[in-house]
Design a protein around this motif. Structure first.
Motif, PDB file in Angstrom:
ATOM      1  N   ARG A 128       0.840  -1.206   0.000  1.00 49.42           N
ATOM      2  CA  ARG A 128       0.000   0.000   0.000  1.00 49.42           C
ATOM      3  C   ARG A 128       0.871   1.250   0.000  1.00 49.42           C
ATOM      4  O   ARG A 128       0.581   2.228  -0.715  1.00 49.42           O
ATOM      5  N   ASP A 159       2.800   1.544  -3.485  1.00 48.17           N
ATOM      6  CA  ASP A 159       1.890   1.944  -4.566  1.00 48.17           C
ATOM      7  C   ASP A 159       1.540   3.428  -4.461  1.00 48.17           C
ATOM      8  O   ASP A 159       1.508   4.145  -5.470  1.00 48.17           O
ATOM      9  N   ALA A 160       1.272   3.885  -3.243  1.00 48.21           N
ATOM     10  CA  ALA A 160       0.946   5.304  -3.058  1.00 48.21           C
ATOM     11  C   ALA A 160       2.134   6.182  -3.420  1.00 48.21           C
ATOM     12  O   ALA A 160       1.973   7.270  -4.006  1.00 48.21           O
ATOM     13  N   CYS A 161       3.340   5.713  -3.097  1.00 46.06           N
ATOM     14  CA  CYS A 161       4.550   6.482  -3.419  1.00 46.06           C
ATOM     15  C   CYS A 161       4.718   6.615  -4.928  1.00 46.06           C
ATOM     16  O   CYS A 161       5.057   7.692  -5.440  1.00 46.06           O
ATOM     17  N   ARG A 169       2.115   9.071  -6.437  1.00 49.15           N
ATOM     18  CA  ARG A 169       2.438  10.486  -6.211  1.00 49.15           C
ATOM     19  C   ARG A 169       3.455  10.991  -7.223  1.00 49.15           C
ATOM     20  O   ARG A 169       3.559  12.196  -7.455  1.00 49.15           O
ATOM     21  N   CYS A 204      10.892   4.054  -3.160  1.00 51.97           N
ATOM     22  CA  CYS A 204       9.627   3.852  -2.445  1.00 51.97           C
ATOM     23  C   CYS A 204       9.708   2.688  -1.459  1.00 51.97           C
ATOM     24  O   CYS A 204       9.100   2.747  -0.383  1.00 51.97           O
ATOM     25  N   ASN A 257      -6.596  10.320  -0.805  1.00 52.42           N
ATOM     26  CA  ASN A 257      -5.384  10.734  -0.062  1.00 52.42           C
ATOM     27  C   ASN A 257      -4.553   9.502   0.239  1.00 52.42           C
ATOM     28  O   ASN A 257      -4.715   8.877   1.272  1.00 52.42           O
ATOM     29  N   PRO A 258      -3.662   9.102  -0.683  1.00 51.36           N
ATOM     30  CA  PRO A 258      -2.846   7.915  -0.443  1.00 51.36           C
ATOM     31  C   PRO A 258      -1.937   8.118   0.756  1.00 51.36           C
ATOM     32  O   PRO A 258      -1.536   9.239   1.068  1.00 51.36           O
ATOM     33  N   SER A 278       1.236   8.478   3.084  1.00 52.71           N
ATOM     34  CA  SER A 278       2.565   9.032   2.773  1.00 52.71           C
ATOM     35  C   SER A 278       3.648   8.143   3.346  1.00 52.71           C
ATOM     36  O   SER A 278       3.385   7.310   4.195  1.00 52.71           O
TER      37      SER A 278
END
Length: 217
Positions: free
Chosen positions: A83, A86-88, A91, A141, A214-215, A217
């Motif tokens: 998770r 993937d969010a990194c 962005r 990441c 809002n993934p 951080s």
């Protein structure tokens, strides 16, 4: 399953009942109830107690239900790591490489790999007694996700490389595994401490996902 002992009565004997006088109303003989013996009463009490205990344990009915296997702590850490990574990538405008419908293989693979695993010479390295050298980056990441979960990404790298190679080291040096573990007590203790920290962070992250859009951080 609780088996109840059967109640056996005495032998029955044929008896001849006298005929009622003429004109007397006919009466049905009263039904006879077999007495409950002490063994049967005790068995019934045990069955009732078993049902009560199962009900208190949250089980449905009096039938036992096999408990499922305990969840693997590493599954939670892997899910939280994915998770975060993937969010990194998102962005940075990059598509995560796993489980993305419609992603064409080879699309931005070099950019995704550099963003995920880091670029340039590796900052971390550890030589093993087997002759292998393990290296890792402190950027990217994945390193950021490990820092978030374990709280010490370089320390986790050093400890995990040693712990993951205890058996190969024992085989290479012709030593018992217990002797190798004794020699690396400090690394094993660090691995256990950092792993527990990561499990707590991963559990909190998966239990409380960020708001939609809002993934983490």
């Amino acid at each position: 399953m609780i088996e109840e002992p059967s109640h056996t009565g005495g032998r029955s004997r044929n008896r001849t009942r006298p005929e009622p006088p003429a004109g007397a109303p006919h009466r049905r003989p009263a039904a006879r109830t077999a007495p409950v013996g002490p063994a049967r009463a005790a068995s019934a009490a045990r069955a009732a107690l078993t049902c009560a205990l199962l009900a208190c344990a949250g089980l449905a009915g009096c039938a036992g239900r096999a408990a499922g296997p305990a969840p693997d702590p590493d599954d939670a850490i892997r899910a939280a790591t994915q998770r975060l990574t993937d969010a990194c990538l998102l962005r940075q405008g990059l598509t995560p490489p796993r489980g993305v419908p419609g992603r064409v293989p080879g699309t931005d693979d070099a950019k995704v790999s550099a963003a995920l695993f880091g670029a340039g010479p590796a900052e971390l390295s550890r030589a093993l007694p087997t002759g292998y050298v393990v290296r890792a980056h402190t950027d990217g990441c994945l390193a950021a996700a490990q820092q978030r979960l374990y709280g010490d990404q370089p320390g986790w790298f050093r400890a995990s490389v040693v712990v993951n190679n205890l058996r190969p080291e024992a085989e290479h040096t012709h030593q018992d595994l217990a002797e190798v573990r004794e020699r690396h007590r400090a690394e094993i203790a660090a691995w256990e401490r950092l792993h527990a920290h990561a499990l707590a962070e991963a559990t909190a992250l998966l239990r409380n996902p960020p708001p939609k859009g809002n993934p983490p951080s």
